[in-house]
Enzyme design. Structure first.
Site, PDB file in Angstrom:
ATOM      1  N   LYS A  11       9.810  -3.741  15.570  1.00 52.99           N
ATOM      2  CA  LYS A  11       9.865  -2.346  15.096  1.00 52.99           C
ATOM      3  C   LYS A  11      10.691  -1.516  16.074  1.00 52.99           C
ATOM      4  CE  LYS A  11       7.221  -2.090  11.302  1.00 52.99           C
ATOM      5  NZ  LYS A  11       7.765  -1.717   9.971  1.00 52.99           N
TER       6      LYS A  11
ATOM      7  N   ASN B 180       8.567  -9.223  -1.830  1.00 53.64           N
ATOM      8  CA  ASN B 180       8.391 -10.678  -1.989  1.00 53.64           C
ATOM      9  C   ASN B 180       6.909 -11.062  -2.044  1.00 53.64           C
ATOM     10  OD1 ASN B 180       7.598 -10.307   0.624  1.00 53.64           O
ATOM     11  ND2 ASN B 180       8.841 -11.942   1.506  1.00 53.64           N
TER      12      ASN B 180
ATOM     13  N   THR C 236      -2.906   4.907   8.503  1.00 53.87           N
ATOM     14  CA  THR C 236      -3.031   5.564   7.208  1.00 53.87           C
ATOM     15  C   THR C 236      -3.973   4.748   6.327  1.00 53.87           C
ATOM     16  OG1 THR C 236      -0.805   6.441   7.466  1.00 53.87           O
ATOM     17  CG2 THR C 236      -1.692   6.424   5.238  1.00 53.87           C
TER      18      THR C 236
ATOM     19  N   PHE D  85       0.839  -1.204   0.000  1.00 50.02           N
ATOM     20  CA  PHE D  85       0.000   0.000   0.000  1.00 50.02           C
ATOM     21  C   PHE D  85       0.880   1.264   0.000  1.00 50.02           C
ATOM     22  CE2 PHE D  85      -2.244   2.699   3.400  1.00 50.02           C
ATOM     23  CZ  PHE D  85      -2.873   3.502   2.463  1.00 50.02           C
TER      24      PHE D  85
ATOM     25  N   TYR E 280       5.223  -7.714  16.000  1.00 51.12           N
ATOM     26  CA  TYR E 280       5.317  -6.502  15.181  1.00 51.12           C
ATOM     27  C   TYR E 280       5.933  -5.360  15.994  1.00 51.12           C
ATOM     28  CZ  TYR E 280       3.450  -2.712  12.154  1.00 51.12           C
ATOM     29  OH  TYR E 280       3.286  -1.620  11.326  1.00 51.12           O
TER      30      TYR E 280
ATOM     31  N   LYS F  64      11.366 -11.267  11.425  1.00 54.40           N
ATOM     32  CA  LYS F  64      12.632 -11.267  10.661  1.00 54.40           C
ATOM     33  C   LYS F  64      12.790 -10.040   9.763  1.00 54.40           C
ATOM     34  CE  LYS F  64      13.777 -16.159  10.602  1.00 54.40           C
ATOM     35  NZ  LYS F  64      13.939 -17.357   9.772  1.00 54.40           N
TER      36      LYS F  64
ATOM     37  N   ARG G 147      -7.701  -4.291   8.289  1.00 57.13           N
ATOM     38  CA  ARG G 147      -7.550  -2.968   8.904  1.00 57.13           C
ATOM     39  C   ARG G 147      -8.887  -2.215   8.830  1.00 57.13           C
ATOM     40  NH1 ARG G 147      -1.562  -1.038   7.052  1.00 57.13           N
ATOM     41  NH2 ARG G 147      -1.931  -2.271   5.178  1.00 57.13           N
TER      42      ARG G 147
HETATM   43  P1  NAD Z   1       1.520  -3.572   3.092  1.00 57.56           P
HETATM   44  O1  NAD Z   1       1.344  -4.935   3.658  1.00 57.56           O
HETATM   45  O2  NAD Z   1       0.525  -3.098   2.100  1.00 57.56           O
HETATM   46  O3  NAD Z   1       2.954  -3.432   2.437  1.00 57.56           O
HETATM   47  C1  NAD Z   1       4.104  -4.055   2.940  1.00 57.56           C
HETATM   48  C2  NAD Z   1       4.872  -4.656   1.770  1.00 57.56           C
HETATM   49  O4  NAD Z   1       6.084  -5.259   2.271  1.00 57.56           O
HETATM   50  C3  NAD Z   1       4.094  -5.754   1.052  1.00 57.56           C
HETATM   51  O5  NAD Z   1       4.085  -5.500  -0.334  1.00 57.56           O
HETATM   52  C4  NAD Z   1       4.867  -7.019   1.389  1.00 57.56           C
HETATM   53  O6  NAD Z   1       4.759  -8.005   0.400  1.00 57.56           O
HETATM   54  C5  NAD Z   1       6.275  -6.475   1.566  1.00 57.56           C
HETATM   55  N1  NAD Z   1       7.159  -7.328   2.379  1.00 57.56           N
HETATM   56  C6  NAD Z   1       6.924  -7.803   3.623  1.00 57.56           C
HETATM   57  N2  NAD Z   1       7.958  -8.553   4.045  1.00 57.56           N
HETATM   58  C7  NAD Z   1       8.874  -8.526   3.042  1.00 57.56           C
HETATM   59  C8  NAD Z   1      10.176  -9.092   2.887  1.00 57.56           C
HETATM   60  N3  NAD Z   1      10.726  -9.865   3.836  1.00 57.56           N
HETATM   61  N4  NAD Z   1      10.861  -8.842   1.742  1.00 57.56           N
HETATM   62  C9  NAD Z   1      10.313  -8.071   0.763  1.00 57.56           C
HETATM   63  N5  NAD Z   1       9.101  -7.511   0.861  1.00 57.56           N
HETATM   64  C10 NAD Z   1       8.386  -7.736   1.980  1.00 57.56           C
HETATM   65  O7  NAD Z   1       1.598  -2.564   4.327  1.00 57.56           O
HETATM   66  P2  NAD Z   1       1.712  -0.970   4.348  1.00 57.56           P
HETATM   67  O8  NAD Z   1       0.530  -0.449   5.043  1.00 57.56           O
HETATM   68  O9  NAD Z   1       2.049  -0.456   3.002  1.00 57.56           O
HETATM   69  O10 NAD Z   1       2.950  -0.760   5.324  1.00 57.56           O
HETATM   70  C11 NAD Z   1       4.231  -0.402   4.845  1.00 57.56           C
HETATM   71  C12 NAD Z   1       5.155  -0.126   6.019  1.00 57.56           C
HETATM   72  O11 NAD Z   1       4.648   0.949   6.804  1.00 57.56           O
HETATM   73  C13 NAD Z   1       5.324  -1.315   6.973  1.00 57.56           C
HETATM   74  O12 NAD Z   1       6.663  -1.364   7.388  1.00 57.56           O
HETATM   75  C14 NAD Z   1       4.435  -0.965   8.138  1.00 57.56           C
HETATM   76  O13 NAD Z   1       4.895  -1.529   9.329  1.00 57.56           O
HETATM   77  C15 NAD Z   1       4.530   0.562   8.157  1.00 57.56           C
HETATM   78  N6  NAD Z   1       3.343   1.158   8.776  1.00 57.56           N
HETATM   79  C16 NAD Z   1       2.177   1.286   8.067  1.00 57.56           C
HETATM   80  C17 NAD Z   1       1.065   1.868   8.673  1.00 57.56           C
HETATM   81  C18 NAD Z   1      -0.226   2.078   7.915  1.00 57.56           C
HETATM   82  O14 NAD Z   1      -1.180   2.619   8.504  1.00 57.56           O
HETATM   83  N7  NAD Z   1      -0.334   1.736   6.648  1.00 57.56           N
HETATM   84  C19 NAD Z   1       1.135   2.288  10.018  1.00 57.56           C
HETATM   85  C20 NAD Z   1       2.317   2.097  10.706  1.00 57.56           C
HETATM   86  C21 NAD Z   1       3.422   1.555  10.071  1.00 57.56           C
HETATM   87  N1  UDP Z   2     -11.434  -2.546  14.271  1.00 60.66           N
HETATM   88  C1  UDP Z   2     -12.804  -2.777  14.303  1.00 60.66           C
HETATM   89  N2  UDP Z   2     -13.345  -3.540  13.331  1.00 60.66           N
HETATM   90  C2  UDP Z   2     -12.616  -4.051  12.287  1.00 60.66           C
HETATM   91  C3  UDP Z   2     -11.230  -3.800  12.260  1.00 60.66           C
HETATM   92  C4  UDP Z   2     -10.664  -3.045  13.269  1.00 60.66           C
HETATM   93  O1  UDP Z   2     -13.493  -2.326  15.213  1.00 60.66           O
HETATM   94  O2  UDP Z   2     -13.199  -4.736  11.426  1.00 60.66           O
HETATM   95  C5  UDP Z   2     -10.828  -1.717  15.325  1.00 60.66           C
HETATM   96  C6  UDP Z   2      -9.673  -2.396  16.053  1.00 60.66           C
HETATM   97  O3  UDP Z   2     -10.168  -3.112  17.162  1.00 60.66           O
HETATM   98  C7  UDP Z   2      -8.827  -1.223  16.461  1.00 60.66           C
HETATM   99  C8  UDP Z   2      -9.069  -0.171  15.372  1.00 60.66           C
HETATM  100  O4  UDP Z   2     -10.263  -0.582  14.715  1.00 60.66           O
HETATM  101  O5  UDP Z   2      -9.283  -0.704  17.688  1.00 60.66           O
HETATM  102  C9  UDP Z   2      -7.953  -0.074  14.341  1.00 60.66           C
HETATM  103  O6  UDP Z   2      -7.673  -1.370  13.882  1.00 60.66           O
HETATM  104  P1  UDP Z   2      -6.646  -1.666  12.702  1.00 60.66           P
HETATM  105  O7  UDP Z   2      -6.608  -3.154  12.520  1.00 60.66           O
HETATM  106  O8  UDP Z   2      -6.984  -0.850  11.515  1.00 60.66           O
HETATM  107  O9  UDP Z   2      -5.238  -1.138  13.199  1.00 60.66           O
HETATM  108  P2  UDP Z   2      -4.542  -0.885  14.608  1.00 60.66           P
HETATM  109  O10 UDP Z   2      -4.606   0.569  14.798  1.00 60.66           O
HETATM  110  O11 UDP Z   2      -5.273  -1.613  15.695  1.00 60.66           O
HETATM  111  O12 UDP Z   2      -3.177  -1.394  14.403  1.00 60.66           O
END
Ligand code: NAD
Ligand code: UDP
Length: 312
Positions: free
Chosen positions: A149, A32, A175, A11, A145, A91, A186
């Site tokens: 992190k 991957n 996000t 994403f 997780y 990992k 999510r």
């Molecule tokens: P996502 O799952 O859509 O994207 C993560 C991508 O990483 C995927 O395409 C997955 O295939 C790839 N990936 C995972 N492990 C891998 C590996 N070992 N080698 C190569 N590729 C690998 O999730 P996202 O929402 O786009 O999140 C991206 C980053 O942002 C993550 O590190 C996540 O922890 C961080 N993050 C996102 C949010 C959010 O709200 N979207 C919030 C906090 C942190």
């Molecule tokens: N949540 C919910 N219904 C759903 C998915 C999530 O009520 O179908 C709630 C979840 O319990 C959390 C918040 O929404 O309190 C955000 O969840 P999400 O999985 O998006 O991410 P988090 O912030 O918990 O990592």
């Protein structure tokens, strides 16, 4: 510049790719596909400024030529995703992090670690400033997780302090936007999918827990801003407008007129943070950054995207 993005088919990684290409950079995407999808990068086929390497960053990576920037975005990111892929999540946020730090050092580039608001766990301070150390269960159902992190942040700072690596750390708060996996559980994408399919919106617990939702275009602009700043310690990125999950459900329903969905309550998952809201004072001061997309506008754009995408 030549930029490497791990997690490029996810994403956030795919939107960050689009932003950097629009700025005229070359992008090397690495993924991957553990949680990402080829569809998210399909539009880049044939783009001469873009190359894709299918690779698991848990394994050290060789890249020919210069690499000026490394954005480490790879990791399962939804509570369902990281519980399903527990060991891979641990990992990619440990071995994966230091592999990419080693690559950054070898290429004399700059590294950015995509950390998370989960570092604050179930916070006892609201909003969360970067100075807050958090309240994390080290063995709970989010620990695979949260803790890696936190380790990634420690690892990044160790490479910076001892080896002189040029590093940045961001803590991303919830996000939303197009290209989220409709089934990764999510909250925003789940509610939108449910509303468009006339299914009940599944609110966990009483829905009084809070989150603060940032639209993806604001977020990736902030990520890029941090990378090009001079600041090495963590910077929160997110939208500080806090609301309850029940209110998110009601807002989504209001934006899908004609939906036959109702709201249903399911049990609260363990260790679910009760509140979450970023203090973005640091991002404002250092980057001059703050979100500009309203929730109404962001949710409407996302709903439009999935109206088409869910039919396919
Ligand atoms: P996502 O799952 O859509 O994207 C993560 C991508 O990483 C995927 O395409 C997955 O295939 C790839 N990936 C995972 N492990 C891998 C590996 N070992 N080698 C190569 N590729 C690998 O999730 P996202 O929402 O786009 O999140 C991206 C980053 O942002 C993550 O590190 C996540 O922890 C961080 N993050 C996102 C949010 C959010 O709200 N979207 C919030 C906090 C942190
Ligand atoms: N949540 C919910 N219904 C759903 C998915 C999530 O009520 O179908 C709630 C979840 O319990 C959390 C918040 O929404 O309190 C955000 O969840 P999400 O999985 O998006 O991410 P988090 O912030 O918990 O990592």
């Amino acid at each position: 510049m030549r930029v490497l993005i791990s997690g490029a088919a996810g994403f956030l990684g795919s939107h960050l790719t689009d932003l950097l290409l629009s700025q005229g950079h070359e992008v090397v995407g690495v993924d991957n596909f553990i949680t990402g999808k080829p569809d998210n990068i399909k539009h880049l086929e044939g783009n001469k400024a873009y190359a894709f390497i299918k690779h698991d960053v848990i394994v050290p990576l060789d890249v020919d030529g210069p690499v000026d920037r490394v954005y480490h975005m790879a990791s399962p990111a939804s509570p369902i995703g990281y519980v399903k892929h527990q060991v891979a999540t641990v990992k990619v946020n440990s071995q994966g992090t230091w592999n990419l730090l080693d690559l950054t050092l070898a290429k004399n580039g700059r590294f950015l670690m995509a950390s998370t608001s989960e570092c604050y766990g179930d916070p006892q301070v609201n909003p969360q400033p970067e100075s807050y150390w958090g309240n994390v269960n080290p063995i709970g159902l989010r620990s695979m997780y949260d803790e890696p992190k936190r380790f990634s942040e420690a690892c990044t700072m160790a490479y910076h302090r001892e080896l002189g690596a040029d590093t940045r750390i961001i803590r991303i708060f919830n996000t939303y936007g197009p290209r989220m996996d409709p089934h990764d559980g999510r909250v925003v994408i789940s509610f939108i999918r449910q509303a468009l399919n006339d299914e009940p919106l599944t609110v966990f617990g009483d829905g009084k827990q809070t989150r603060s939702l940032c639209y993806v275009s604001d977020l990736v602009r902030g990520i890029n801003g941090v990378m090009e700043s001079d600041f090495h310690e963590p910077i929160n990125l997110g939208n500080p407008e806090e609301l309850t999950i029940l209110d998110i459900a009601k807002e989504v329903l209001a934006l899908v007129p004609g939906s036959k969905s109702t709201i249903t309550h399911l049990p609260m998952p363990p260790d679910d943070p009760k509140v979450r809201k970023p203090d973005i004072t640091r991002a404002k001061q250092i980057l001059g950054w703050q979100p500009v997309v309203s929730r109404r506008e962001g949710l409407a754009k996302m709903i439009e995207f999935y109206r088409g995408a869910l039919k396919q």
